[in-house]
Design an enzyme around this catalytic site. Sequence first.
Site, PDB file in Angstrom:
ATOM      1  N   SER A   1       0.831  -1.186   0.000  1.00 41.53           N
ATOM      2  CA  SER A   1       0.000   0.000   0.000  1.00 41.53           C
ATOM      3  C   SER A   1       0.880   1.255   0.000  1.00 41.53           C
ATOM      4  O   SER A   1       1.745   1.395  -0.851  1.00 41.53           O
ATOM      5  CB  SER A   1      -0.957  -0.042   1.195  1.00 41.53           C
ATOM      6  OG  SER A   1      -2.011   0.863   1.049  1.00 41.53           O
TER       7      SER A   1
ATOM      8  N   ASP B   1      -8.298  -4.260  -6.742  1.00 41.21           N
ATOM      9  CA  ASP B   1      -7.886  -3.312  -5.704  1.00 41.21           C
ATOM     10  C   ASP B   1      -8.332  -1.887  -6.024  1.00 41.21           C
ATOM     11  O   ASP B   1      -8.030  -1.370  -7.109  1.00 41.21           O
ATOM     12  CB  ASP B   1      -6.361  -3.344  -5.574  1.00 41.21           C
ATOM     13  CG  ASP B   1      -5.843  -2.587  -4.359  1.00 41.21           C
ATOM     14  OD1 ASP B   1      -6.638  -1.936  -3.664  1.00 41.21           O
ATOM     15  OD2 ASP B   1      -4.623  -2.681  -4.100  1.00 41.21           O
TER      16      ASP B   1
END
Length: 532
Positions: A186, A462
């Site tokens: 991330s 995602d």
Amino acid sequence: MRAIVAALVFPAVYALQGLPIPFSKLAQQSSSSARLLSRAAVDASYPEYNLSVPIDHFHNDSRYEPHSDGTFNLRYWFDAQYYKPGGPVFVLGAGETSGEGRLPFLQKGIVHQVAKATNGIGIILEHRYYGSSVPTPDFETESLRFLTTEQALADTAYFAKNVQFEGLEDVDFSPDKVPWIAYGGSYAGAFVAFLRIVYPDIFFAAISSSGVPAAIWDYWEYYEAARLFGPGECGETQGKLINVVDNILMNKENAEYVDSLKQLFGMGHVRNDADFAASVAGDIAALQSYNWDPAISTDAFFRYCETISSSENMYPDLEEERATVEELLKATGYEEQLDPLVDRMLNFVGYQRPSNAAAAARSKDDYETTSDESFYVQADLSQTWRLWPYQVCTEWGFLQTGSGVPDDILPMVSRLVDLEYSTEICRSAFNISEPADTDRINKFGGFDASYPRLAWLDGEWDPWRAAGVHALSQDRRESTPSEPLILIDDAVHHWDENGVFCNETRPGVPPRAVKDAQRAIRSFVKAWLEEW
């Protein structure tokens, strides 16, 4: 504001998040984090260590004035059970949370797997200002001036050059003697990629999982994953229902229906239209919290999608509202789609409407709003909610708006969730009224970030994919042995980071695509090490 802040609520406390965030959820984040970290500390089987590092690495940069000559303790954990002389150092950047929450990756996740495969030493390294790695006595805005990505990158480089590991003091782990490989997911995924680019002589290689190297001020694309990859008619239905809300709140000709709409959701007390609109997006943001690992996953996104896509009313108590819903749909141009939209809107309402008096009492106007000056002035060290929003407001952006969605696409959240609304925290908490200086981040390459021995992994579904190298808006890159690119099918946010003990495996856990990705990581890391 359940949908807007889904990333803040357990089990995804450690997930990357954008703005807006209502102040009540910020407070909830702090308390939830404390509970989780307490449990993690009890369960942790790894002692914690600290290395003293400079508070200010850039005394020639005026943005850090007044400069500091002080130091602070940067916390880390390590596991040397598989280490053999000559093995690499595999360090996981903890990112925007306490490092304690990353310990499972050292115990059974990707750090454990790679260290075992390469006879290396595994490390979890905390990010400045998070967890106990705090360099200042408070989180006042002036004190946060040292909370920048470049300062944290310099911390990590300093750590690699100066750390000594207990029990291995006779081993020289300096980067010119031993290969250092960085991994992150991330924000930390982008972070470790930048480490490889900025400090190539220190970090021999890096692996970015769901990394977001492109800092984007108006990140309306966050919800595109839910729209494009949501099951069945979920995205289409969400778009239409949000469009009904917007057509009533934003079209003066429909002003007579505003009260009816708010009452329908049990939110007649909410005066601010944007607060109301942001609060009725359902669990469309919960896709990010879905994971193959049952220990941290929630299926809220799929339960929500199933609910609003049903063509039968799943909330019998709302039958009395059928006429109201029909009236609202007709007023907003959906008179030809009453079947199935009436039932779907009843489900949309029923999923979110307070189910009892206690919930209704809790949902006061100030509970829903993003504006509360008395809350935002709090800046003691317990106010950890200030940290990532400060990074968002100053250099990263990622405002998850509905207003930025192109006109030919129905947004997944209201267009009233605009830049002005989303930056309330920037103005009220930090007195920042200008857009984030995303050039501070994008100077490292943005979508084009690249370097030998730098790998990129992303999940197909995602929501953060749109800020990375696998973004649908970008030309597809070629994967090479030096710069592997892996897109994990049917996966969400850094799915390759998690692991399970051998006795926890079962069919589908982990999924084959995740096993394949983790096997690929071990393979290309071994290949890289042959270049050392």
